[in-house]
Enzyme design. Structure first.
Site, PDB file in Angstrom:
ATOM      1  N   ASP A 173       6.071  -3.969  14.378  1.00  0.00           N
ATOM      2  CA  ASP A 173       5.217  -3.362  13.353  1.00  0.00           C
ATOM      3  C   ASP A 173       4.278  -2.318  13.958  1.00  0.00           C
ATOM      4  OD1 ASP A 173       3.470  -2.875  11.140  1.00  0.00           O
ATOM      5  OD2 ASP A 173       4.056  -4.826  10.335  1.00  0.00           O
ATOM      6  N   MET A 194       0.829  -1.211   0.000  1.00  0.00           N
ATOM      7  CA  MET A 194       0.000   0.000   0.000  1.00  0.00           C
ATOM      8  C   MET A 194       0.861   1.257   0.000  1.00  0.00           C
ATOM      9  SD  MET A 194      -2.721   1.118   2.985  1.00  0.00           S
ATOM     10  CE  MET A 194      -1.433   1.250   4.225  1.00  0.00           C
ATOM     11  N   SER A 248       3.688  -6.516   2.242  1.00  0.00           N
ATOM     12  CA  SER A 248       2.478  -6.023   2.888  1.00  0.00           C
ATOM     13  C   SER A 248       1.252  -6.582   2.161  1.00  0.00           C
ATOM     14  CB  SER A 248       2.486  -4.486   2.921  1.00  0.00           C
ATOM     15  OG  SER A 248       1.522  -4.000   3.828  1.00  0.00           O
ATOM     16  N   GLN A 249       0.309  -5.725   1.707  1.00  0.00           N
ATOM     17  CA  GLN A 249      -0.895  -6.263   1.080  1.00  0.00           C
ATOM     18  C   GLN A 249      -0.600  -7.056  -0.190  1.00  0.00           C
ATOM     19  OE1 GLN A 249      -3.279  -2.730   0.416  1.00  0.00           O
ATOM     20  NE2 GLN A 249      -2.418  -2.361  -1.616  1.00  0.00           N
ATOM     21  N   HIS A 293       7.421  -2.210  10.201  1.00  0.00           N
ATOM     22  CA  HIS A 293       6.807  -2.758   8.990  1.00  0.00           C
ATOM     23  C   HIS A 293       7.741  -2.665   7.777  1.00  0.00           C
ATOM     24  CE1 HIS A 293       3.321  -4.215   6.811  1.00  0.00           C
ATOM     25  NE2 HIS A 293       3.444  -3.243   5.919  1.00  0.00           N
TER      26      HIS A 293
END
Length: 332
Positions: free
Chosen positions: A268, A76, A150-151, A315
């Protein structure tokens, strides 16, 4: 067995001649008989046939230069080619594995469009687009490894489950949210103002039709206080996690992976809950998804194909040394 004069043998038809001739006897005798037709020594012929066999067995797994192609999907607020993120990862892998083909997925025609689509393009449409892109890429036809950030991690898992051709070998999810999210503490880079608006939309009605269809993060929003609402209205996550209808092809395709690697970041500050990165909102072995094996995770685990890793950072923050030790072995 009859043969044409050696001067008239058409060498490009060697495979055809070999596959159409029926001979008896041990391997040495067969090699001698065939070598007469091909005008080469028996030992040279055996070497040729051994080389052909080796290529037939291993050529379908690796590229012509002995490497396995790699597909990257960014997270993202990022894009395919940011020199500080995906561009740097691509370059690092290319240095570590000379000759490797790395495809960093761009969802759209420009970097700006790619970034925006990470917020606003229906995830199922993105997955379909990527499946089509991979199927049309001749360099991937024999298989590839996939690494999602991530996503991008859960999006690539959807690719593995829905699109088995070309075959995905290893799936590496770095900070992916496979059980969904229930909070967006902050966004990367210059996207904070977008995140503020996204939070308002999610809090006002994550499972309404308008928000689900037009907001990427809503499609993997998992409200633990409204499980039924989530199962009935989540357009993406509830489907790929087999929480509505059992799709046997999803399970079969995911089990075809050689390894499914999930990386969790211990500090994170972006993902809530953090344990979703390792599919452990509750411990994996305690979850219904694991016990009922709806997705094949239990089978993957017992086969030694399910790998959990962690990095002591925020993250997507890791060092080159950590990457080389923990991730690089899955890319060879």
């Amino acid at each position: 067995m009859s043969c044409a004069h050696p001067d008239h043998v058409v060498r490009p038809r060697v495979v055809y001649i070999y596959s159409s001739v029926s001979v008896s006897g041990d391997s040495d005798e067969v090699a001698v008989k065939l070598s007469v037709c091909l005008n080469m020594s028996a030992s040279d012929l055996q070497l040729l046939l051994a080389s052909c066999l080796f290529f037939a067995v291993f050529g379908s797994v690796r590229g012509a230069n002995g490497t396995v192609p790699l597909v990257l999907w960014h997270g993202m607020g990022d894009s395919c080619c940011n020199p500080l993120s995906m561009g740097a990862v691509k370059k690092m892998v290319e240095i570590k594995i000379p000759g490797i083909y790395v495809l960093s997925l761009e969802i759209g025609k420009t970097v700006v469009e790619d970034t925006e689509n990470g917020f606003f393009m229906n995830v199922n449409d993105q997955v379909s687009l990527v499946c089509d892109t991979l199927a049309r890429d001749p360099q991937l036809k024999e298989g590839y490894n996939a690494m999602g950030f991530s996503q991008g991690g859960q999006f690539l898992r959807a690719v593995a489950q829905r699109c088995p051709s070309p075959p995905m070998r290893n799936l590496i999810s770095i900070g992916g949210q496979h059980q969904g999210v229930y909070g967006l503490p902050h966004c990367p880079g210059q996207s904070s103002h977008i995140c503020d608006w996204i939070r308002k939309m999610l809090n006002s009605g994550a499972y309404t039709g308008m928000v689900q269809n037009h907001l990427v993060q809503a499609q993997y929003w998992h409200d633990p206080l409204n499980e039924e609402l989530y199962r009935n209205h989540s357009l993406f996550l509830a489907d790929i996690n087999q929480e509505r209808v059992l799709n046997e092809s999803y399970k079969k395709n995911l089990q075809a992976l050689r390894s499914f690697v999930m990386v969790k970041f211990l500090r994170d500050s972006m993902v809530e809950p953090i344990d979703s990165e390792a599919k452990e909102t509750e411990t994996l072995q305690e979850s219904a998804l694991y016990k009922e094996d709806r997705l094949g995770l239990q089978a993957l685990d017992k086969a030694g194909k399910l790998v959990f890793l962690s990095s002591d950072g925020d993250h997507l923050q890791f060092t080159d040394a950590w990457f080389n030790t923990n991730i690089l072995p899955y890319l060879h």
